[in-house]
Design an enzyme around this catalytic site. Structure first.
Site, short mmCIF file in Angstrom:
data_model
loop_
_atom_site.label_atom_id
_atom_site.label_comp_id
_atom_site.label_asym_id
_atom_site.label_seq_id
_atom_site.Cartn_x
_atom_site.Cartn_y
_atom_site.Cartn_z
N TYR A 1 25.82 30.24 49.21
CA TYR A 1 25.35 31.08 48.11
C TYR A 1 25.69 32.55 48.32
O TYR A 1 25.94 33.27 47.36
CB TYR A 1 23.82 30.97 47.97
N LYS B 1 24.94 18.25 57.22
CA LYS B 1 26.17 17.48 57.00
C LYS B 1 27.03 17.69 58.24
O LYS B 1 28.20 18.11 58.17
CB LYS B 1 26.85 17.96 55.70
N ASP C 1 23.71 13.30 52.23
CA ASP C 1 23.96 12.20 51.28
C ASP C 1 22.93 11.09 51.48
O ASP C 1 22.37 10.54 50.53
CB ASP C 1 25.40 11.69 51.37
N ASP D 1 18.74 23.38 47.25
CA ASP D 1 18.75 23.52 45.79
C ASP D 1 18.79 22.14 45.14
O ASP D 1 18.00 21.82 44.25
CB ASP D 1 19.98 24.35 45.37
N ASP E 1 15.41 19.69 43.43
CA ASP E 1 15.36 19.18 42.05
C ASP E 1 15.14 17.67 42.05
O ASP E 1 14.37 17.14 41.25
CB ASP E 1 16.69 19.48 41.31
C1 IPM Z 1 16.80 27.48 41.86
C2 IPM Z 1 17.84 27.75 40.82
C3 IPM Z 1 18.68 28.93 41.28
C4 IPM Z 1 19.37 28.51 42.55
C5 IPM Z 1 19.68 29.47 40.24
C6 IPM Z 1 18.99 29.83 38.94
C7 IPM Z 1 20.44 30.65 40.77
O1 IPM Z 1 18.61 26.61 40.58
O2 IPM Z 1 15.97 28.38 42.13
O3 IPM Z 1 16.80 26.38 42.41
O4 IPM Z 1 20.44 27.87 42.52
O5 IPM Z 1 18.86 28.82 43.61
MG MG Z 2 17.91 24.88 41.59
#
Ligand code: IPM
Ligand code: MG
Length: 356
Positions: A135, A190, A222, A246, A250
């Site tokens: 990042y 990884k 993975d 990240d 999710d």
């Molecule tokens: C998160 C989001 C951010 C990230 C984006 C909006 C930059 O997806 O906070 O997980 O990738 O960190």
């Molecule tokens: Mg995110």
């Protein structure tokens, strides 16, 4: 106690308003000040993270953040896009430790797309390193390739990198968090392919020797993605890098039924923190009073606990959220047959009523 309130875009202002309502109902002595951020700030000032907003955030004890991003701004140059606001805050405030709990509330077990028995009682804490990795790694950019498969062709590149101190400090955070829970850490890497993550694994293993009471295991990313849907309850604390975190956070959030329920905290080494829901700005439902404010309200609870030293107040909010769920109140994202559908503001009001 000074709180910078940054509502942002999309549903951000609506959900943050409910969290502020809840904070005000606690009768604690806060100073709250708002500032624009993201696309909203770009529209006002030409920059997604204006100088004044950054200054307010840096000087506060904590930042309560809504969400940023809107399709309207997707064609802007990268430095002007709303996402740069959150990345800039993370970088300038040094918010390296991101806590993303994934908790399945018993009332919402059936909202998960997984079988109830797989997720009932789920309580995972993902600890994502937030200021390093691909990042932020330099160099990055576009250029004409001088080697590789197509010399002379246009190419883009980013740099994945982690230094020893960056890995050590996030590892300490993870082991210490695990000491307060079930004393298990899974480090996700990884290492079978990437030099950066072989180093990650080596350093996490070394730090782990300082925590003999915590059981450490390692998993490739993975496989971790697969295990999260196969047998999520095998995890307790998961520690990983910025990009893997990240993605996995999710995935983990969806196990719980609704991303609309999940708070997050991003801390620096001074205890300052930024608190935001794990979900995004959802511009498609903005302004319709249907967004779920509970993730933001629970983020305010994390703020009280981690940055403002108000454990009792944090617990009161979490109990109030439990109570409204037990009453059967549901925003559309978590609604199911037999429960009562409410809007954003009604949900906030119900939490305030449950506090009393
Ligand atoms: C998160 C989001 C951010 C990230 C984006 C909006 C930059 O997806 O906070 O997980 O990738 O960190
Ligand atoms: Mg995110």
């Amino acid at each position: 106690m000074k709180i910078a309130v940054l509502p942002g875009d999309g549903i951000g202002p609506e959900i943050v308003a409910e969290a502020v309502k809840v904070l005000n109902a606690l009768d604690l002595d806060f100073e709250m000040e708002s500032a624009p951020v993201g696309g909203a700030a770009y529209a006002l000032t030409g920059h997604p993270l204006p100088e004044a907003t950054l200054k307010l955030a840096m000087e506060a004890d904590a930042v309560l953040f809504g969400a940023v991003g809107d399709w309207k701004y997707d064609t802007l140059d990268r430095p002007l896009r709303p996402e740069q606001a959150i990345l800039g805050l993370r970088k300038h405030m040094g918010l390296f430790a991101n806590f993303r709990p994934a908790i399945c509330y018993k009332e919402l077990t059936h909202a998960s797309s997984l079988k109830p028995e797989l997720v009932a009682g789920l309580d995972i804490l993902i600890i994502r390193e937030l200021t390093g990795d691909i990042y932020f790694g330099q160099p990055r950019g576009r250029r004409i390739a001088t080697d590789g498969h197509f010399p002379g062709a246009e190419e883009a590149f980013d740099t994945m990198r982690y230094s020893r101190p960056e890995i050590e400090r996030i590892a300490h955070v993870a082991f210490q968090a695990a000491q307060k829970r079930s004393k298990r850490v899974t480090s996700v890497d990884k290492a079978n392919v990437l030099e950066t993550f072989q180093f990650w694994k080596d350093v996490v293993t070394e730090v782990g020797k300082e925590y003999p009471d915590v059981q450490l295991d390692h998993m490739y990313v993975d496989n971790a993605a697969m295990q999260l849907v196969k047998e999520p309850k095998r995890f307790d604390v998961v520690v990983t890098g910025n990009m893997f975190g990240d993605i996995l956070s999710d995935e983990a959030s969806m196990l719980t039924g609704s991303i609309g329920m999940l708070p997050s905290a991003s801390l620096n080494s001074k205890g300052q923190g930024l608190y935001e829901p794990s979900h995004g700005s959802a511009p498609d439902i903005a302004g319709k009073n249907v967004a779920n404010p509970l993730a933001t309200i629970l983020s305010a609870a994390m703020m009280l606990r981690f940055s403002l030293n108000q454990e009792a107040a944090a617990q009161r909010i979490e109990d109030a959220v439990q109570a409204v769920l037990a009453q059967g109140l549901r925003t559309p994202d978590i609604w199911s047959e037999g429960t009562t559908r409410v809007g954003t503001a009604e949900m906030g009001d119900a939490v305030v009523a449950a506090l009393r």
